[in-house]
Design a protein around this motif. Sequence first.
Motif, mmCIF file in Angstrom:
data_model
loop_
_atom_site.group_PDB
_atom_site.id
_atom_site.type_symbol
_atom_site.label_atom_id
_atom_site.label_comp_id
_atom_site.label_asym_id
_atom_site.label_seq_id
_atom_site.Cartn_x
_atom_site.Cartn_y
_atom_site.Cartn_z
ATOM 1 N N ARG A 37 -3.832 1.895 -6.388
ATOM 2 C CA ARG A 37 -2.832 0.870 -6.030
ATOM 3 C C ARG A 37 -1.978 1.313 -5.061
ATOM 4 O O ARG A 37 -1.793 2.742 -4.837
ATOM 5 C CB ARG A 37 -2.001 0.352 -7.282
ATOM 6 C CG ARG A 37 -2.928 -0.526 -8.249
ATOM 7 C CD ARG A 37 -2.035 -1.134 -9.324
ATOM 8 N NE ARG A 37 -2.795 -2.117 -10.157
ATOM 9 C CZ ARG A 37 -3.080 -3.293 -9.759
ATOM 10 N NH1 ARG A 37 -2.815 -3.945 -8.461
ATOM 11 N NH2 ARG A 37 -3.877 -4.216 -10.486
ATOM 12 N N CYS A 38 -1.452 0.488 -4.231
ATOM 13 C CA CYS A 38 -0.611 0.902 -3.242
ATOM 14 C C CYS A 38 0.889 1.216 -3.547
ATOM 15 O O CYS A 38 1.394 0.543 -4.236
ATOM 16 C CB CYS A 38 -0.422 -0.288 -2.209
ATOM 17 S SG CYS A 38 0.563 -0.108 -0.839
ATOM 18 N N ALA A 39 1.550 2.432 -2.918
ATOM 19 C CA ALA A 39 2.712 2.784 -3.359
ATOM 20 C C ALA A 39 3.775 2.114 -2.961
ATOM 21 O O ALA A 39 4.774 1.851 -3.558
ATOM 22 C CB ALA A 39 2.952 4.357 -2.939
ATOM 23 N N ARG A 40 3.205 1.216 -1.767
ATOM 24 C CA ARG A 40 4.620 0.393 -1.581
ATOM 25 C C ARG A 40 4.570 -0.867 -2.070
ATOM 26 O O ARG A 40 5.576 -1.335 -2.196
ATOM 27 C CB ARG A 40 4.066 0.094 0.178
ATOM 28 C CG ARG A 40 5.184 -0.906 0.682
ATOM 29 C CD ARG A 40 4.594 -0.997 2.278
ATOM 30 N NE ARG A 40 5.419 -1.898 2.967
ATOM 31 C CZ ARG A 40 5.397 -2.146 4.345
ATOM 32 N NH1 ARG A 40 4.254 -1.656 4.893
ATOM 33 N NH2 ARG A 40 6.318 -3.063 4.771
ATOM 34 N N CYS A 41 3.388 -1.643 -2.403
ATOM 35 C CA CYS A 41 3.595 -2.903 -2.719
ATOM 36 C C CYS A 41 2.788 -3.079 -4.001
ATOM 37 O O CYS A 41 2.818 -4.312 -4.795
ATOM 38 C CB CYS A 41 2.751 -4.090 -1.859
ATOM 39 S SG CYS A 41 0.746 -3.808 -1.668
ATOM 40 N N GLY A 42 1.933 -2.153 -4.421
ATOM 41 C CA GLY A 42 1.433 -2.202 -5.857
ATOM 42 C C GLY A 42 -0.035 -2.796 -5.695
ATOM 43 O O GLY A 42 -0.868 -3.075 -6.872
#
Length: 226
Positions: free
Chosen positions: A156-161
């Motif tokens: 998963r993206c650290a910025r938006c999940g």
Amino acid sequence: MTLALAVPVFGPPAAGKTTLTATLGQMPGRAVFRLREHVPETILAATATSAERLGWIDDFTVVTALRSYIEATVQAGAAHTVFFDNFPGTGAQVRFFLTVLEQHAPGCVVRAVELATDTMTLYRRAFHRRVCHRCERDPIRDPRLPAVPSADDAQRCARCGGILHPRRGDAPRLLRARVQRYQQTAAGICQAFSEADVEVVRLDGGTSAAQVFEDVTALLTRGSTP
């Protein structure tokens, strides 16, 4: 603000060009040019999945996009330094690039950087590289900017999940075609810069991102650059 420094950064896929230019371009007075962000969606879509045409954009479109960008940047006066991510991509594009700069930003210094990395490192990086469709709203749904995975969940993206996905162009068949195309064009790019008395600084893209950043920063601060 006058456009005083142009830094073309080229090299094989997964050498770290986008990561480098994105980091450097965040600083005040700096900007990043990515060709695909300035050409029609129809052209991008036509070159997205073909191993033969992957990313290939005709010279007329290239010159039109580049000229428009340089003109707008100079007129806005918002940047003294522009990084050109993965551009120029051929010897002909080098000549277009230098001509447009001379016409619209005379006196602009050009410092070319080639990021060189061994093939095994390139393939390993491409295998692990992921992109985020939420954070990068690409016009043809083909995100290119490397995403940072979450510390809690690497998928998963650290910025938006959002869920991360492999980059389309990193599929083995397409990546192989991209690497081969760069190997075929690299000499022509370097020769065109050399003919124009522009030094190409070759850096090891296989080192850490921090080390490459430090090396390029040292290059930019050499002499009286911004």
